[in-house]
Design a protein around this motif. Structure first.
Motif, PDB file in Angstrom:
ATOM      1  N   HIS A 117       0.841  -1.212   0.000  1.00 40.38           N
ATOM      2  CA  HIS A 117       0.000   0.000   0.000  1.00 40.38           C
ATOM      3  C   HIS A 117       0.871   1.254   0.000  1.00 40.38           C
ATOM      4  O   HIS A 117       0.607   2.196  -0.764  1.00 40.38           O
ATOM      5  CB  HIS A 117      -0.937  -0.009   1.204  1.00 40.38           C
ATOM      6  CG  HIS A 117      -1.639   1.292   1.417  1.00 40.38           C
ATOM      7  ND1 HIS A 117      -2.678   1.722   0.608  1.00 40.38           N
ATOM      8  CD2 HIS A 117      -1.431   2.288   2.319  1.00 40.38           C
ATOM      9  CE1 HIS A 117      -3.079   2.912   1.014  1.00 40.38           C
ATOM     10  NE2 HIS A 117      -2.342   3.280   2.051  1.00 40.38           N
ATOM     11  N   TYR A 118       1.900   1.286   0.836  1.00 44.79           N
ATOM     12  CA  TYR A 118       2.769   2.461   0.901  1.00 44.79           C
ATOM     13  C   TYR A 118       3.470   2.691  -0.442  1.00 44.79           C
ATOM     14  O   TYR A 118       3.608   3.830  -0.884  1.00 44.79           O
ATOM     15  CB  TYR A 118       3.777   2.329   2.048  1.00 44.79           C
ATOM     16  CG  TYR A 118       3.222   2.873   3.344  1.00 44.79           C
ATOM     17  CD1 TYR A 118       3.682   4.058   3.879  1.00 44.79           C
ATOM     18  CD2 TYR A 118       2.200   2.207   4.017  1.00 44.79           C
ATOM     19  CE1 TYR A 118       3.161   4.582   5.059  1.00 44.79           C
ATOM     20  CE2 TYR A 118       1.674   2.716   5.189  1.00 44.79           C
ATOM     21  CZ  TYR A 118       2.151   3.903   5.706  1.00 44.79           C
ATOM     22  OH  TYR A 118       1.628   4.414   6.859  1.00 44.79           O
ATOM     23  N   VAL A 121       0.856   4.095  -2.930  1.00 48.35           N
ATOM     24  CA  VAL A 121       0.572   5.510  -2.712  1.00 48.35           C
ATOM     25  C   VAL A 121       1.688   6.362  -3.311  1.00 48.35           C
ATOM     26  O   VAL A 121       1.434   7.360  -3.996  1.00 48.35           O
ATOM     27  CB  VAL A 121       0.377   5.816  -1.209  1.00 48.35           C
ATOM     28  CG1 VAL A 121       0.359   7.316  -0.946  1.00 48.35           C
ATOM     29  CG2 VAL A 121      -0.906   5.164  -0.700  1.00 48.35           C
ATOM     30  N   SER A 124       1.377   6.462  -7.057  1.00 54.06           N
ATOM     31  CA  SER A 124      -0.017   6.587  -7.499  1.00 54.06           C
ATOM     32  C   SER A 124      -0.214   7.349  -8.801  1.00 54.06           C
ATOM     33  O   SER A 124      -1.153   7.066  -9.533  1.00 54.06           O
ATOM     34  CB  SER A 124      -0.871   7.209  -6.397  1.00 54.06           C
ATOM     35  OG  SER A 124      -0.417   8.519  -6.107  1.00 54.06           O
ATOM     36  N   ASP A 125       0.626   8.313  -9.117  1.00 52.33           N
ATOM     37  CA  ASP A 125       0.408   9.021 -10.380  1.00 52.33           C
ATOM     38  C   ASP A 125       1.448   8.648 -11.446  1.00 52.33           C
ATOM     39  O   ASP A 125       1.629   9.374 -12.411  1.00 52.33           O
ATOM     40  CB  ASP A 125       0.332  10.536 -10.159  1.00 52.33           C
ATOM     41  CG  ASP A 125       1.669  11.153  -9.812  1.00 52.33           C
ATOM     42  OD1 ASP A 125       2.594  10.416  -9.447  1.00 52.33           O
ATOM     43  OD2 ASP A 125       1.794  12.391  -9.911  1.00 52.33           O
TER      44      ASP A 125
END
Length: 149
Positions: A117-118, A121, A124-125
């Protein structure tokens, strides 16, 4: 005679940018690891052993990015918590291999989704192609830095 002053924009220096990004991500993930009772260095050892079990300290120092003396203390702490175990190598009585215990493997498996998850994130883009390129470039940067070590 005038002295030539060289300019060095730290904010654009690759080593600084890599270290700064790593520090931000590492500090954030360290906070997330606290409830599990692990430091970031301990997590790296567990994650490395989950991916490649039964490593020697020398092998683990490369994969977990820790020098052997610090790594030995990390392994001592993890062994005291019953998360890793040491086993003597059959061929060389002095060599020791380190592996996760069942408790260590369970804890590592529990934390893996959080680590993913980290990373997600932070990326993410980025497109899938950009992530692939970034990984390749960072691996190449690491390899190119070998003579500096």
């Amino acid at each position: 005679m005038k002295t030539l002053v060289q300019d060095h924009d730290l904010e654009k220096a690759i080593p600084f940018l890599v270290a700064r990004a790593g520090a931000r991500m590492g500090n954030a993930f360290s906070k997330a690891l606290k409830p599990y009772g692990l430091s970031l260095s301990e997590w790296r050892v567990c994650a490395s052993l989950q991916h490649t079990p039964n490593q020697t300290l020398s092998e683990l120092s490369v994969h977990a990015s820790a020098d052997i003396s610090a790594l030995s203390r990390i392994v001592d702490r993890l062994a005291a918590a019953d998360l890793v175990q040491r086993e003597k190598c059959g061929s060389d009585g002095r060599a020791v291999r380190i592996a996760l215990t069942p408790l260590g493997l369970d804890l590592t498996q529990e934390i893996i989704p959080l680590a993913q998850h980290y990373e997600a994130v932070a990326l993410s883009d980025f497109s899938v192609a950009e992530v692939k390129t970034l990984r390749a470039l960072l691996l190449r940067l690491y390899a190119n830095a070998t003579p500096l070590a």
